[in-house]
Design a protein around this motif. Structure first.
Motif, PDB file in Angstrom:
ATOM      1  N   GLU A   1       0.830  -1.204   0.000  1.00 52.52           N
ATOM      2  CA  GLU A   1       0.000   0.000   0.000  1.00 52.52           C
ATOM      3  C   GLU A   1       0.866   1.257   0.000  1.00 52.52           C
ATOM      4  O   GLU A   1       0.624   2.179  -0.782  1.00 52.52           O
ATOM      5  CB  GLU A   1      -0.944   0.026   1.199  1.00 52.52           C
ATOM      6  CG  GLU A   1      -1.808   1.267   1.207  1.00 52.52           C
ATOM      7  CD  GLU A   1      -2.921   1.257   2.246  1.00 52.52           C
ATOM      8  OE1 GLU A   1      -3.607   2.283   2.346  1.00 52.52           O
ATOM      9  OE2 GLU A   1      -3.100   0.244   2.942  1.00 52.52           O
ATOM     10  N   ARG A   2       1.875   1.304   0.841  1.00 54.54           N
ATOM     11  CA  ARG A   2       2.755   2.477   0.905  1.00 54.54           C
ATOM     12  C   ARG A   2       3.420   2.716  -0.454  1.00 54.54           C
ATOM     13  O   ARG A   2       3.445   3.837  -0.963  1.00 54.54           O
ATOM     14  CB  ARG A   2       3.800   2.275   2.006  1.00 54.54           C
ATOM     15  CG  ARG A   2       4.690   3.465   2.261  1.00 54.54           C
ATOM     16  CD  ARG A   2       5.630   3.311   3.469  1.00 54.54           C
ATOM     17  NE  ARG A   2       6.069   1.961   3.765  1.00 54.54           N
ATOM     18  CZ  ARG A   2       5.542   1.178   4.728  1.00 54.54           C
ATOM     19  NH1 ARG A   2       4.558   1.608   5.482  1.00 54.54           N
ATOM     20  NH2 ARG A   2       6.011  -0.040   4.936  1.00 54.54           N
ATOM     21  N   HIS A   3       3.915   1.648  -1.069  1.00 54.22           N
ATOM     22  CA  HIS A   3       4.568   1.760  -2.372  1.00 54.22           C
ATOM     23  C   HIS A   3       3.579   2.255  -3.438  1.00 54.22           C
ATOM     24  O   HIS A   3       3.880   3.185  -4.202  1.00 54.22           O
ATOM     25  CB  HIS A   3       5.155   0.407  -2.779  1.00 54.22           C
ATOM     26  CG  HIS A   3       5.658   0.366  -4.182  1.00 54.22           C
ATOM     27  ND1 HIS A   3       6.679   1.166  -4.636  1.00 54.22           N
ATOM     28  CD2 HIS A   3       5.270  -0.372  -5.245  1.00 54.22           C
ATOM     29  CE1 HIS A   3       6.902   0.918  -5.921  1.00 54.22           C
ATOM     30  NE2 HIS A   3       6.054  -0.015  -6.308  1.00 54.22           N
ATOM     31  N   LEU A   4       2.398   1.657  -3.484  1.00 48.50           N
ATOM     32  CA  LEU A   4       1.421   2.035  -4.509  1.00 48.50           C
ATOM     33  C   LEU A   4       0.930   3.465  -4.328  1.00 48.50           C
ATOM     34  O   LEU A   4       0.667   4.156  -5.320  1.00 48.50           O
ATOM     35  CB  LEU A   4       0.256   1.050  -4.524  1.00 48.50           C
ATOM     36  CG  LEU A   4       0.615  -0.338  -5.073  1.00 48.50           C
ATOM     37  CD1 LEU A   4      -0.519  -1.317  -4.819  1.00 48.50           C
ATOM     38  CD2 LEU A   4       0.978  -0.276  -6.543  1.00 48.50           C
TER      39      LEU A   4
ATOM     40  N   SER B   1       1.534   0.246 -14.434  1.00 48.37           N
ATOM     41  CA  SER B   1       1.339  -1.194 -14.577  1.00 48.37           C
ATOM     42  C   SER B   1       1.801  -1.897 -13.300  1.00 48.37           C
ATOM     43  O   SER B   1       2.993  -2.120 -13.114  1.00 48.37           O
ATOM     44  CB  SER B   1       2.145  -1.678 -15.791  1.00 48.37           C
ATOM     45  OG  SER B   1       2.103  -3.076 -15.886  1.00 48.37           O
ATOM     46  N   PHE B   2       0.824  -2.200 -12.440  1.00 46.15           N
ATOM     47  CA  PHE B   2       1.134  -2.786 -11.129  1.00 46.15           C
ATOM     48  C   PHE B   2       0.079  -3.824 -10.777  1.00 46.15           C
ATOM     49  O   PHE B   2      -1.111  -3.610 -11.022  1.00 46.15           O
ATOM     50  CB  PHE B   2       1.145  -1.698 -10.043  1.00 46.15           C
ATOM     51  CG  PHE B   2       2.247  -0.707 -10.239  1.00 46.15           C
ATOM     52  CD1 PHE B   2       3.482  -0.895  -9.637  1.00 46.15           C
ATOM     53  CD2 PHE B   2       2.074   0.384 -11.070  1.00 46.15           C
ATOM     54  CE1 PHE B   2       4.520   0.003  -9.853  1.00 46.15           C
ATOM     55  CE2 PHE B   2       3.101   1.284 -11.290  1.00 46.15           C
ATOM     56  CZ  PHE B   2       4.326   1.096 -10.685  1.00 46.15           C
ATOM     57  N   VAL B   3       0.492  -4.907 -10.148  1.00 46.90           N
ATOM     58  CA  VAL B   3      -0.461  -5.920  -9.700  1.00 46.90           C
ATOM     59  C   VAL B   3      -1.561  -5.241  -8.895  1.00 46.90           C
ATOM     60  O   VAL B   3      -2.739  -5.478  -9.121  1.00 46.90           O
ATOM     61  CB  VAL B   3       0.245  -7.022  -8.875  1.00 46.90           C
ATOM     62  CG1 VAL B   3      -0.780  -7.969  -8.259  1.00 46.90           C
ATOM     63  CG2 VAL B   3       1.242  -7.792  -9.739  1.00 46.90           C
ATOM     64  N   SER B   4      -1.185  -4.374  -7.965  1.00 42.69           N
ATOM     65  CA  SER B   4      -2.123  -3.644  -7.099  1.00 42.69           C
ATOM     66  C   SER B   4      -3.309  -4.524  -6.708  1.00 42.69           C
ATOM     67  O   SER B   4      -4.429  -4.302  -7.171  1.00 42.69           O
ATOM     68  CB  SER B   4      -2.555  -2.312  -7.723  1.00 42.69           C
ATOM     69  OG  SER B   4      -2.820  -2.386  -9.084  1.00 42.69           O
ATOM     70  N   PRO B   5      -3.059  -5.503  -5.852  1.00 41.48           N
ATOM     71  CA  PRO B   5      -4.034  -6.569  -5.625  1.00 41.48           C
ATOM     72  C   PRO B   5      -5.258  -6.237  -4.779  1.00 41.48           C
ATOM     73  O   PRO B   5      -6.222  -6.998  -4.796  1.00 41.48           O
ATOM     74  CB  PRO B   5      -3.205  -7.650  -4.916  1.00 41.48           C
ATOM     75  CG  PRO B   5      -2.117  -6.901  -4.224  1.00 41.48           C
ATOM     76  CD  PRO B   5      -1.816  -5.733  -5.121  1.00 41.48           C
ATOM     77  N   TYR B   6      -5.255  -5.111  -4.067  1.00 44.03           N
ATOM     78  CA  TYR B   6      -6.331  -4.864  -3.108  1.00 44.03           C
ATOM     79  C   TYR B   6      -7.279  -3.767  -3.582  1.00 44.03           C
ATOM     80  O   TYR B   6      -6.853  -2.665  -3.935  1.00 44.03           O
ATOM     81  CB  TYR B   6      -5.750  -4.464  -1.750  1.00 44.03           C
ATOM     82  CG  TYR B   6      -4.622  -5.349  -1.298  1.00 44.03           C
ATOM     83  CD1 TYR B   6      -4.826  -6.697  -1.056  1.00 44.03           C
ATOM     84  CD2 TYR B   6      -3.337  -4.826  -1.130  1.00 44.03           C
ATOM     85  CE1 TYR B   6      -3.774  -7.516  -0.644  1.00 44.03           C
ATOM     86  CE2 TYR B   6      -2.287  -5.634  -0.727  1.00 44.03           C
ATOM     87  CZ  TYR B   6      -2.514  -6.978  -0.493  1.00 44.03           C
ATOM     88  OH  TYR B   6      -1.465  -7.772  -0.089  1.00 44.03           O
TER      89      TYR B   6
ATOM     90  N   ASP C   1      -1.246 -14.681  -0.974  1.00 39.68           N
ATOM     91  CA  ASP C   1      -1.792 -13.347  -0.774  1.00 39.68           C
ATOM     92  C   ASP C   1      -2.878 -13.166  -1.834  1.00 39.68           C
ATOM     93  O   ASP C   1      -2.683 -13.576  -2.984  1.00 39.68           O
ATOM     94  CB  ASP C   1      -0.694 -12.286  -0.934  1.00 39.68           C
ATOM     95  CG  ASP C   1      -1.075 -10.950  -0.320  1.00 39.68           C
ATOM     96  OD1 ASP C   1      -1.461 -10.933   0.867  1.00 39.68           O
ATOM     97  OD2 ASP C   1      -0.997  -9.934  -1.023  1.00 39.68           O
ATOM     98  N   PRO C   2      -4.003 -12.567  -1.481  1.00 44.32           N
ATOM     99  CA  PRO C   2      -5.122 -12.529  -2.434  1.00 44.32           C
ATOM    100  C   PRO C   2      -4.941 -11.502  -3.549  1.00 44.32           C
ATOM    101  O   PRO C   2      -4.230 -10.521  -3.394  1.00 44.32           O
ATOM    102  CB  PRO C   2      -6.309 -12.125  -1.548  1.00 44.32           C
ATOM    103  CG  PRO C   2      -5.694 -11.291  -0.474  1.00 44.32           C
ATOM    104  CD  PRO C   2      -4.354 -11.937  -0.195  1.00 44.32           C
ATOM    105  N   TYR C   3      -5.613 -11.760  -4.661  1.00 46.89           N
ATOM    106  CA  TYR C   3      -5.823 -10.742  -5.687  1.00 46.89           C
ATOM    107  C   TYR C   3      -7.322 -10.500  -5.728  1.00 46.89           C
ATOM    108  O   TYR C   3      -8.097 -11.417  -6.010  1.00 46.89           O
ATOM    109  CB  TYR C   3      -5.327 -11.161  -7.078  1.00 46.89           C
ATOM    110  CG  TYR C   3      -5.619 -10.068  -8.084  1.00 46.89           C
ATOM    111  CD1 TYR C   3      -4.809  -8.947  -8.129  1.00 46.89           C
ATOM    112  CD2 TYR C   3      -6.746 -10.106  -8.896  1.00 46.89           C
ATOM    113  CE1 TYR C   3      -5.099  -7.893  -8.988  1.00 46.89           C
ATOM    114  CE2 TYR C   3      -7.042  -9.059  -9.755  1.00 46.89           C
ATOM    115  CZ  TYR C   3      -6.216  -7.958  -9.793  1.00 46.89           C
ATOM    116  OH  TYR C   3      -6.511  -6.907 -10.626  1.00 46.89           O
ATOM    117  N   GLU C   4      -7.717  -9.268  -5.442  1.00 47.14           N
ATOM    118  CA  GLU C   4      -9.129  -8.899  -5.436  1.00 47.14           C
ATOM    119  C   GLU C   4      -9.465  -8.256  -6.779  1.00 47.14           C
ATOM    120  O   GLU C   4      -9.045  -7.127  -7.058  1.00 47.14           O
ATOM    121  CB  GLU C   4      -9.407  -7.938  -4.280  1.00 47.14           C
ATOM    122  CG  GLU C   4      -9.091  -8.555  -2.930  1.00 47.14           C
ATOM    123  CD  GLU C   4      -9.088  -7.563  -1.778  1.00 47.14           C
ATOM    124  OE1 GLU C   4      -8.875  -8.013  -0.631  1.00 47.14           O
ATOM    125  OE2 GLU C   4      -9.277  -6.344  -2.004  1.00 47.14           O
TER     126      GLU C   4
END
Length: 179
Positions: A59-62, A82-87, A141-144
Motif C-alpha cells: 500500500e505504501r509503495h502504490l 502497470s502494477f499488480v495492485s491486488p487490493y 496473498d489474495p488478488y481482489e
C-alpha cells in the motif's frame, strides 16, 4: 499537448500488464502524446527499495506511485501505471488521490490463474508454490478483482494488439485523445 490522465493496469502477476503498457506507449507516442510508463519492478527499485511485499508495504509503495502519477498527469502526461495492485481498497484510495486533479482509468488485465502460472517469466509462481517466495499474489496473498473497472481485457483470449485497440477506442470515445 492534450490532457493528462492515468491508465492504471491491474491484474495477476504474468497477466500481460507490461506487454499492454508497452503497446499503448507506442501507439500513444505515434499520435504525438507525451507518455510515461511506470512499471512494477523498475519503479519499486527507485521509489520503495526498502519495501517488502506485506500488505502495508504494498500500500505504501502504490500510494507513492499514485502520487507521482498524479503529478505527471496534471502536467499533461499520459501515465500508464502497470502494477499488480491486488487490493480493492488500495485501488480505491489511488483513484481518489489521482481524481483530485486528473482522470483515472482502471484497466483490468484479466488472465486465468492457470494461464498466468504457465507464462510465469520470472519463475515466481513456482517459487511461491514451494515456499521460497512469501506474500505472492495469487498463492498466499489474495488478488481482489476489480468490481467496476472502466476497461477489462482478457489476455488469454486477446492479442496485445487487440487489447491496445480496446483501450485506445475507449480513450477516443471519452474524448481523451483529442488535441
Amino acid at each position: 499537448m492534450g490532457e493528462g490522465f492515468v491508465l492504471w493496469l491491474t491484474g495477476l502477476p504474468a497477466s500481460g500488464k507490461t506487454s499492454l503498457a508497452k503497446a499503448l506507449e507506442i501507439e500513444l507516442r505515434k499520435i504525438g502524446r507525451r507518455v510515461e510508463v511506470l512499471d512494477g519492478d523498475e519503479v519499486r527499485k527507485w521509489l520503495s527499495p526498502e519495501a517488502g511485499f506485506t500488505r502495508e508495504d504494498r500500500e505504501r509503495h502504490l500510494m507513492r506511485v499514485a502520487y507521482v502519477s498524479k503529478l505527471l498527469a496534471r502536467n499533461g502526461i499520459i501515465v500508464i501505471a502497470s502494477f499488480v495492485s491486488p487490493y480493492r481498497e488500495v485501488r480505491r484510495k489511488i483513484r481518489e488521490l489521482i481524481e483530485e486533479d486528473s482522470r483515472f482509468i482502471e484497466i483490468y488485465v484479466r488472465c486465468p490463474f492457470e494461464v498466468a502460472i504457465k507464462r510465469d517469466p520470472k519463475g515466481l509462481y513456482r517459487k511461491a508454490i514451494v515456499g521460497e517466495v512469501r506474500n505472492f499474489t495469487g498463492i498466499d496473498d489474495p488478488y481482489e478483482e476489480p468490481e467496476n473497472p472502466e476497461i477489462t481485457v482478457d489476455s488469454s483470449e486477446m492479442t496485445v494488439e487487440e487489447e491496445a485497440r480496446v483501450v485506445l477506442n475507449y480513450l477516443r470515445e471519452e474524448g481523451l485523445l483529442d488535441p
